[in-house]
Every structure is written in C-alpha cells, then in structure tokens.
Design a protein around this motif. Structure first.
Motif, PDB file in Angstrom:
ATOM      1  N   MET A   1      -6.330  -7.077   0.767  1.00  0.00           N
ATOM      2  CA  MET A   1      -4.930  -7.487   0.615  1.00  0.00           C
ATOM      3  C   MET A   1      -3.998  -6.280   0.677  1.00  0.00           C
ATOM      4  SD  MET A   1      -3.142  -9.692  -2.469  1.00  0.00           S
ATOM      5  CE  MET A   1      -2.672  -8.321  -3.545  1.00  0.00           C
ATOM      6  N   VAL A   2      -2.826  -6.502   1.243  1.00  0.00           N
ATOM      7  CA  VAL A   2      -1.747  -5.522   1.212  1.00  0.00           C
ATOM      8  C   VAL A   2      -0.640  -6.076   0.316  1.00  0.00           C
ATOM      9  CG1 VAL A   2      -0.015  -4.257   2.527  1.00  0.00           C
ATOM     10  CG2 VAL A   2      -2.291  -4.646   3.512  1.00  0.00           C
ATOM     11  N   LEU A   3      -0.325  -5.348  -0.740  1.00  0.00           N
ATOM     12  CA  LEU A   3       0.827  -5.672  -1.578  1.00  0.00           C
ATOM     13  C   LEU A   3       2.043  -5.051  -0.900  1.00  0.00           C
ATOM     14  CD1 LEU A   3       1.731  -6.892  -4.362  1.00  0.00           C
ATOM     15  CD2 LEU A   3       1.553  -4.556  -5.250  1.00  0.00           C
ATOM     16  N   PHE A   4       2.919  -5.897  -0.366  1.00  0.00           N
ATOM     17  CA  PHE A   4       4.047  -5.430   0.442  1.00  0.00           C
ATOM     18  C   PHE A   4       5.311  -5.520  -0.411  1.00  0.00           C
ATOM     19  CE2 PHE A   4       7.040  -5.222   3.910  1.00  0.00           C
ATOM     20  CZ  PHE A   4       6.400  -4.411   4.840  1.00  0.00           C
ATOM     21  N   VAL A   5       5.859  -4.373  -0.806  1.00  0.00           N
ATOM     22  CA  VAL A   5       6.907  -4.309  -1.825  1.00  0.00           C
ATOM     23  C   VAL A   5       8.275  -4.141  -1.163  1.00  0.00           C
ATOM     24  CG1 VAL A   5       7.669  -3.175  -3.949  1.00  0.00           C
ATOM     25  CG2 VAL A   5       5.224  -3.209  -3.345  1.00  0.00           C
TER      26      VAL A   5
ATOM     27  N   MET B   1       2.153  -1.021   0.033  1.00  0.00           N
ATOM     28  CA  MET B   1       2.955  -0.569   1.168  1.00  0.00           C
ATOM     29  C   MET B   1       4.385  -1.048   0.975  1.00  0.00           C
ATOM     30  SD  MET B   1       2.298  -1.510   5.187  1.00  0.00           S
ATOM     31  CE  MET B   1       3.503  -1.161   6.464  1.00  0.00           C
ATOM     32  N   GLY B   2       5.353  -0.262   1.418  1.00  0.00           N
ATOM     33  CA  GLY B   2       6.741  -0.697   1.368  1.00  0.00           C
ATOM     34  C   GLY B   2       7.689   0.401   1.791  1.00  0.00           C
ATOM     35  N   GLY B   3       8.960   0.014   1.962  1.00  0.00           N
ATOM     36  CA  GLY B   3       9.993   0.943   2.367  1.00  0.00           C
ATOM     37  C   GLY B   3      11.077   1.070   1.320  1.00  0.00           C
ATOM     38  N   SER B   4      11.698   2.227   1.224  1.00  0.00           N
ATOM     39  CA  SER B   4      12.771   2.513   0.282  1.00  0.00           C
ATOM     40  C   SER B   4      12.234   2.357  -1.150  1.00  0.00           C
ATOM     41  CB  SER B   4      13.968   1.607   0.558  1.00  0.00           C
ATOM     42  OG  SER B   4      15.118   2.055  -0.107  1.00  0.00           O
ATOM     43  N   TYR B   5      12.751   1.423  -1.960  1.00  0.00           N
ATOM     44  CA  TYR B   5      12.124   1.255  -3.271  1.00  0.00           C
ATOM     45  C   TYR B   5      10.654   0.874  -3.101  1.00  0.00           C
ATOM     46  CZ  TYR B   5      10.798  -0.223  -7.895  1.00  0.00           C
ATOM     47  OH  TYR B   5      10.132  -0.327  -9.084  1.00  0.00           O
ATOM     48  N   GLY B   6      10.331   0.109  -2.063  1.00  0.00           N
ATOM     49  CA  GLY B   6       8.925  -0.211  -1.808  1.00  0.00           C
ATOM     50  C   GLY B   6       8.097   1.034  -1.554  1.00  0.00           C
ATOM     51  N   GLY B   7       8.716   2.054  -0.924  1.00  0.00           N
ATOM     52  CA  GLY B   7       8.035   3.331  -0.756  1.00  0.00           C
ATOM     53  C   GLY B   7       7.863   4.040  -2.083  1.00  0.00           C
ATOM     54  N   TYR B   8       8.901   3.979  -2.933  1.00  0.00           N
ATOM     55  CA  TYR B   8       8.778   4.531  -4.282  1.00  0.00           C
ATOM     56  C   TYR B   8       7.652   3.828  -5.036  1.00  0.00           C
ATOM     57  CZ  TYR B   8       9.493   4.882  -9.275  1.00  0.00           C
ATOM     58  OH  TYR B   8       9.271   5.042 -10.621  1.00  0.00           O
TER      59      TYR B   8
ATOM     60  N   CYS C   1      -5.390   2.498  -1.050  1.00  0.00           N
ATOM     61  CA  CYS C   1      -4.593   3.431  -0.256  1.00  0.00           C
ATOM     62  C   CYS C   1      -3.143   2.972  -0.319  1.00  0.00           C
ATOM     63  CB  CYS C   1      -5.072   3.503   1.199  1.00  0.00           C
ATOM     64  SG  CYS C   1      -5.130   1.914   2.049  1.00  0.00           S
ATOM     65  N   GLY C   2      -2.238   3.804   0.221  1.00  0.00           N
ATOM     66  CA  GLY C   2      -0.829   3.463   0.176  1.00  0.00           C
ATOM     67  C   GLY C   2      -0.105   3.910   1.426  1.00  0.00           C
ATOM     68  N   VAL C   3       0.937   3.144   1.796  1.00  0.00           N
ATOM     69  CA  VAL C   3       1.800   3.485   2.924  1.00  0.00           C
ATOM     70  C   VAL C   3       3.237   3.503   2.408  1.00  0.00           C
ATOM     71  CG1 VAL C   3       2.575   2.886   5.247  1.00  0.00           C
ATOM     72  CG2 VAL C   3       0.207   2.382   4.547  1.00  0.00           C
ATOM     73  N   ASP C   4       3.810   4.699   2.348  1.00  0.00           N
ATOM     74  CA  ASP C   4       5.170   4.916   1.851  1.00  0.00           C
ATOM     75  C   ASP C   4       6.096   5.153   3.033  1.00  0.00           C
ATOM     76  OD1 ASP C   4       7.562   6.103   0.899  1.00  0.00           O
ATOM     77  OD2 ASP C   4       6.559   8.039   0.620  1.00  0.00           O
ATOM     78  N   ILE C   5       7.123   4.304   3.158  1.00  0.00           N
ATOM     79  CA  ILE C   5       8.123   4.455   4.217  1.00  0.00           C
ATOM     80  C   ILE C   5       9.462   4.768   3.547  1.00  0.00           C
ATOM     81  CG2 ILE C   5       9.223   3.360   6.215  1.00  0.00           C
ATOM     82  CD1 ILE C   5       6.824   1.368   6.215  1.00  0.00           C
ATOM     83  N   VAL C   6       9.990   5.932   3.818  1.00  0.00           N
ATOM     84  CA  VAL C   6      11.279   6.425   3.296  1.00  0.00           C
ATOM     85  C   VAL C   6      11.438   6.151   1.795  1.00  0.00           C
ATOM     86  CG1 VAL C   6      12.400   6.327   5.539  1.00  0.00           C
ATOM     87  CG2 VAL C   6      12.578   4.341   4.068  1.00  0.00           C
TER      88      VAL C   6
ATOM     89  N   LYS D   1      -5.553  10.067  -5.903  1.00  0.00           N
ATOM     90  CA  LYS D   1      -6.971  10.068  -5.584  1.00  0.00           C
ATOM     91  C   LYS D   1      -7.303   9.293  -4.314  1.00  0.00           C
ATOM     92  CE  LYS D   1      -8.724  10.483 -10.357  1.00  0.00           C
ATOM     93  NZ  LYS D   1      -7.455  10.933 -10.936  1.00  0.00           N
ATOM     94  N   ARG D   2      -6.365   8.541  -3.806  1.00  0.00           N
ATOM     95  CA  ARG D   2      -6.651   7.657  -2.675  1.00  0.00           C
ATOM     96  C   ARG D   2      -5.782   8.052  -1.470  1.00  0.00           C
ATOM     97  NH1 ARG D   2      -9.022   3.187  -5.388  1.00  0.00           N
ATOM     98  NH2 ARG D   2     -10.571   4.174  -6.742  1.00  0.00           N
ATOM     99  N   PRO D   3      -6.182   7.650  -0.276  1.00  0.00           N
ATOM    100  CA  PRO D   3      -5.456   8.047   0.939  1.00  0.00           C
ATOM    101  C   PRO D   3      -4.000   7.574   0.931  1.00  0.00           C
ATOM    102  CG  PRO D   3      -7.617   7.178   1.502  1.00  0.00           C
ATOM    103  CD  PRO D   3      -7.419   6.907   0.032  1.00  0.00           C
ATOM    104  N   LEU D   4      -3.105   8.439   1.443  1.00  0.00           N
ATOM    105  CA  LEU D   4      -1.674   8.159   1.455  1.00  0.00           C
ATOM    106  C   LEU D   4      -1.097   8.516   2.819  1.00  0.00           C
ATOM    107  CD1 LEU D   4       1.004   7.430   0.002  1.00  0.00           C
ATOM    108  CD2 LEU D   4       1.110   9.816  -0.789  1.00  0.00           C
TER     109      LEU D   4
END
Length: 673
Positions: A411-415, A493-500, A515-520, A572-575
């Motif tokens: 699952m991807v938690l998309f914030v 994963m998310g952008g702006s506050y979702g990236g935070y 793992c995590g995907v931070d966008i801006v 500890k996990r991929p970013l």
C-alpha cells in the motif's frame, strides 16, 4: 528479478515482479497516458454563447483554443506558450477577450495576459517584474473592464486597479497602505469591503466607502473560524452580501446578509461538512445551488430556478459534476463530469430541452484501460475523530468492487498537501497509476484538513508531527486490520505538507514505512516560515498560531521538535526527494538541508531537482520523469510493477545532485546528463 524488470519493455511490464502483488495479466497503463498532456481540458462557453474554448497542446504545450459554438471542429489556438502550460484562463464579461495568468518557471509571480478574440492579438496586461496579480472583481454589468490587485509597489500588499480590457490601461482605485489582505467589490466594480489580518490569526472586515476604508471593523473573525469564514461576494444589485460562515456553528453555512440592515439569514447548512461550491445566476448574482462534500459531493438547489437542472444532472452524472461556465442568458452551461474510474468529460448543456452534447473527453486514450473505482471510508482516530478517507484497490484485488480487499497487497499512503486542504472523491491519476502498479492507495483527511467543520480543522493546531501524524498511523493500522495490506509493505508519499508528512514518517517513526517519496516537502519548519513569499505576509500570524510561533522560545522549540531535519539520523528506510528549484513556498533549501544531513551520516537518499519548476511539477515532461523514477523506486521497495524509466529522465530537465545509484535504473537513465 530486478534486472528483468528494468530490461522489460512496456508491453511486457504487465508481468508481476513479486508474488505479494500477483494479480494476473492486467495491462500496464503507460505513464504518459496518465500524466502527459490531456487531449483537451478546461472547457468553457463565452458569456454571449458564441464561442467555445478549452486548453489543448500546441507542439506539446497546453495553450488556449477557440472555436465557434456552432462548429467546434473549427477550433484554432489563440495563445503561443512554448514551454510552460497555461493552466488557468477565463473570459471577459463582454466575450471579446480571453484572459489567462502565467508565471515563469514556477516562481508563482503570475501575470495577466489578454488575447483579443477578433484579431488574435495578445497583450501583457500587468507588465511588471516580480509581481503577482489577483482578480478583485469581474461583473457582467461592467463588460469592458475588471478590477485587479497588483503588488508592484510593495511586494507584501496588493493595490486595486481598474483594468480597461480594450486598451490595457491600468487606473489606480485604492492604494493599499493599510496592510489589507484582500478586497471585495460589488456588481458595479465598486470596492465595498477590505480584509485585514488580526494579531490572533483571525481577520477583521471593513466597509469601504468612496475607496476609503473605514477605521472600525464591520465584522470580526477569530482564529477558530478563519479558515472557514469568508465573504463570497454581492448580488449584482449590491443589496445582499453572501458569506461562507462558521461563526456560532461547527460546519460553515451559506449566509445571506442584507447590506442595508446588516441582518443575516442562513441559506444552507449541513451538519456533516461545510458548504463548498456554489452556482450563482450570471445576471443577478443570486446563489441558486450549492454543494456539500462529505464522503462525496452533493449538489442541492436553492429555490426553484435551477432545481430541475440540478436534479437532471445529479441523475445523469452519479459521480462528481461541476458547471465550468454559463452564458449570460443562462440558456447554456458547460459541464465537467468526473467519475472515480473515468477522467473528465465535458458537455454542452442546453437548459431549455435538458439536452447534453458531449464536447470532449480529456484523456480518450484511457478508454478501455483497467481503471478502478475509489471507495470512501471513515476511519476512527485513536481519540475518536472521524477521518474521511479514500481507498483505491488494484484490479483483481476487489473482485466484486465492494471496496474491500480480497487479499492483502502493498500500500501507498498518499498524503495531501496544505495541510489546510482536503482529499475528495473523484478521478485521481496518482491513485490510478499506483493501483495499476499493484498497490492499494489510501488518502486520509487527517486533522487540520478543511471542509469537514472547524473543530476538525482546529484539532490540527500545533500538531504538526504529533496528532496529525498519529492520524496517518491510525489509518495504516486500519488498513492492516482490514486486510488491505501488511505492516511491512506500506510506503508513504505526498507533496508539500504531504512531503513533510513523508519526512516525518521516515524520521519520527522510522520503521513504520518501508520507504518514502517526498515531493517539495519542508524539512525545517523554522526556515520554512522564514522564507515564505512576501505576498503571504497577511497570513504569517495564522501560520504561527497553527504551526508554532518562531518569535517565542516555546513556539521555536515546538517548530524544531516537529522538524524532520533534526532527526535525519534516525532514517532507516529508502527515501526519494523531488524538488523544484524555483519553489517560492518550500524553498530548494528545504530539500537540500535534509539531503546534506543524510549525506553527513552516510544514509542513502535520492535527490531529483528540476531547475525550471516550482511548487510541484507543471511541465508533463518533468512530472513523467519523476514518476518514472518513483515507480521504479517503489518497485524495489514494495515489489510492485514498473514501466522502465527509458528516456523520460533524459527528455526532462531533471538533475540528480545526489543518490542516483540508490534508485533502480536512474544512473543508466541519466546517461551523459
């Protein structure tokens, strides 16, 4: 297996790369079909009903097109943008000018441009550097001009000018020397109200007479109501002022105020959620319908004027629909209809016969692809709040489409960003993309989100990285308990506050997410607040009240404690991090600070930078490139499917200052860049 994945062609990539997401031969939806330019978008009809307009590509860049309403096939482009897509345009009241706003490289200094419909001549209406235009007033009663705000005199504050659309002449109306954050004009384009921020984070509303602001406020709004109370505008006769107003209630109601007497009446309200969009009569300005968006959008009429139309459209389009434009005669509307498993389709609606004529599908290449539905769910937080959320499951995982998983998948938690915004039901390209790659996708309206009542919004005050983060953790636990996923196969994963939120997840709870995907996303809340754009000056106090006040020792300590940067050594996990170099909201330094901190500790991180982007990636070539990197990154992390990166990165402006070796296929894709 990873080498096999990276070498696979797009056609063969439908093969499953891990048993955890085995789901049969579901075709892979190409990234460019989901994230490339739509074929057409933003359909509108001119106020006089003679013209149809939309945006569509010209040499790969979205521009404004025009066609006679009697012959849509005779369309021609009216603008000539060659790099950055035009994303917002509108008609002048006299139907003689197409207006659009555009910035440079994502810097959000939006300037106003006009295109003469008859001649095709284009003119920059606000010819200033480092200036951001605001639209203050447009009215059918004054067809040849509009009111605009420009901050060319003082970057923090907008002065009101009258803009003659034929000549482009700007005439000062009200010089903003009183630090007013906004203005309200009536149907004659007379400025009638001014807004000013208060020291408690709320706003005062002042009457304006003869372009002079009175000294005593007419209305006062405190912090608790500041995100859910604002004036909508006047009826065209100037006798009624509409408000969206949460004062004295939890959810914001639609209020009509008699200007002469000051008395107010409730026009519409709903205990579940705030009143959202409205439909106003183009001739009178009277509100005729409104929406409430709880789990799904619900249009309701006010009175009988368009009650039959609302009933017809609600029945015809059981998903979301909205009116994108109406003729001044109100005989024809343009409707955009969206279902969660179908992209937007635009229709011309003839009210007299309740007849719909399809104008275009925004992404016809998605027809026949394995799109899946979105399911609204309500998740309980640990302290009893209702978290309105949206779950999208991969094809084959929900055989009867009841919104419940038949088996657990990654699952991807998309914030969502904001945080003062919300997720809603409807077509979401990111949900479809990730579900097609084999992942369940969960979007959560965590506390602090707007539209669901002020109590829910205010529950997020001073809770960055605290209870706001707990809500996301509670949603993950719900998904595990419901058999949607397993605790070791969840990415954030998310952008702006979702990236935070992604960075917070990776630092504050370093073993929760695979793992995590931070966008801006901001990494340091103290520096974030120091570098907000100057035209956000009026909202600065509200940021302090809702995030933490950096001018006080207590507030600064709160901001530092909530800043992922100071816990970067816990990762500890991929970013994966994506950033636009021209971002005025979340500066490039926000990403570079945490990348440097991770480098210093020899913690792997991949950092992708786009020199011609701002707060998010507007150019499809860049968005596709980052998503190509993302899905291969997620494929290694969660075991899902991925279309090879191919030449997407090479075609973009992407630079990778650090960590290309940690993202599968990225070093090879960079080639000689």
């Amino acid at each position: 297996m990873r080498r096999l994945l990276l070498a696979a062609t797009a056609a063969a990539a439908c093969l499953v790369t891990g048993s955890a997401v085995a789901q049969g031969p579901v075709p892979l939806i190409p990234r460019d079909v989901l994230f490339g330019n739509p074929e057409r978008a933003g359909g509108q009809i001119s106020p006089d009903g003679k013209w149809l307009s939309w945006t569509a590509p010209v040499n790969g860049v979205m521009n404004v097109w025009l066609a006679p309403a009697s012959d849509p096939s005779a369309a021609k482009p009216m603008t000539s943008e060659k790099v950055r897509p035009i994303r917002q345009y509108f008609w002048s009241p006299d139907s003689r000018t197409l207006l659009y706003i555009q910035d440079k490289g994502g810097d959000e200094n939006f300037l106003l441009y006009g295109v003469d419909v008859a001649s095709g001549g284009e003119k920059l209406m606000t010819p200033f550097e480092k200036t951001r235009v605001q639209i203050v007033g447009i009215s059918p009663l004054v067809p040849g001009r509009i009111l605009v705000g420009v901050n060319n005199r003082d970057a923090k504050w907008h002065d009101v000018h009258s803009l003659d659309l034929a000549t482009g002449k700007l005439t000062p109306v009200l010089m903003n020397t009183g630090d007013y954050s906004g203005f309200v004009a009536d149907g004659r384009l007379v400025v009638r109200g001014a807004l000013k921020s208060r020291s408690d984070g709320g706003s005062d509303y002042f009457r304006v007479i003869d372009n002079k602001v009175e000294s005593k406020p007419l209305e006062q709004v405190g912090l608790d109501d500041s995100l859910s109370t604002n004036p909508l505008g006047f009826t065209n006769d100037g006798k009624t002022l509409y408000w969206i107003d949460s004062r004295g209630r939890n959810t914001a109601a639609l209020i009509a105020q008699d200007v002469a007497s000051g008395t107010k009446r409730v026009v519409a309200e709903d205990a579940r959620a705030d009143v959202g969009d409205i439909l106003s009569n183009p001739e009178t300005g009277e509100v005729e319908a409104y929406t409430v968006d709880y789990l799904r959008q619900d249009w309701k009429p006010i009175g009988s004027a368009i009650a039959g139309d609302v009933a017809f459209l609600n029945k015809r389009f059981p998903g979301d629909w909205t009116v994108t434009s109406r003729t001044r005669a109100d005989d024809k509307w343009v409707i955009a209809a969206i279902a969660s498993d179908r992209p937007s389709t635009s229709y011309l609606y003839d009210r007299k016969g309740q007849a719909l004529t399809q104008l275009f599908e925004s992404r016809p290449k998605l027809a026949g692809t394995p799109l899946v539905p979105m399911t609204p769910v309500v998740i309980k937080s640990r302290d009893g709040l209702d978290l309105v959320s949206y779950l999208t499951l991969p094809a084959g995982v929900d055989a009867n489409r009841d919104g419940k998983a038949d088996r657990a998948v990654p699952m991807v938690l998309f914030v969502h960003g904001g945080p003062w915004a919300r997720d809603s039901y409807g077509f979401n390209a990111y949900h479809q993309w990730l579900a097609n790659r084999g992942y369940a996708v969960l979007a959560v309206n965590y506390r602090g989100s707007t539209g669901l009542g002020k109590s829910f919004t205010n529950a997020g005050n001073l809770q960055w990285g605290l209870k706001m983060h707990d809500d996301l953790l509670d949603a993950v636990k719900w998904a595990v308990d419901q058999g949607v996923t397993t605790s070791d196969k969840v990415a954030i994963m998310g952008g702006s506050y979702g990236g935070y939120a992604t960075l917070a997840g990776m630092t504050f709870t370093p073993t929760t997410f695979a793992c995590g995907v931070d966008i801006v996303g901001p990494s340091n809340l103290e520096t974030l607040l120091k570098t907000i754009p100057p035209y956000w000056e009026a909202g600065k106090v509200q940021f302090y009240k809702r995030m933490g006040d950096p001018t006080s020792a207590e507030g600064l300590a709160l901001l530092k404690a909530a800043s992922p940067l100071y816990k970067a050594d816990q990762i500890k996990r991929p970013l994966l991090i994506g950033q636009g170099a021209n971002d005025p909201r979340v500066n490039q330094a926000e990403s570079e600070q945490i990348v440097a901190a991770m480098q210093a500790k020899n913690i792997p991180v991949t950092y992708v930078l786009f020199p011609d982007e701002g707060h998010g990636f507007a150019r499809p070539v860049n968005n596709i490139a980052f998503n190509a990197v993302t899905e291969n990154f997620l494929g290694r992390c969660l075991g899902g499917r991925a279309e090879p990166i191919g030449d997407t990165v090479a075609k973009s402006t992407a630079k990778v200052p650090h960590g290309a070796e940690y993202a599968p296929g990225l070093s090879q894709a960079l080639g000689g860049k």
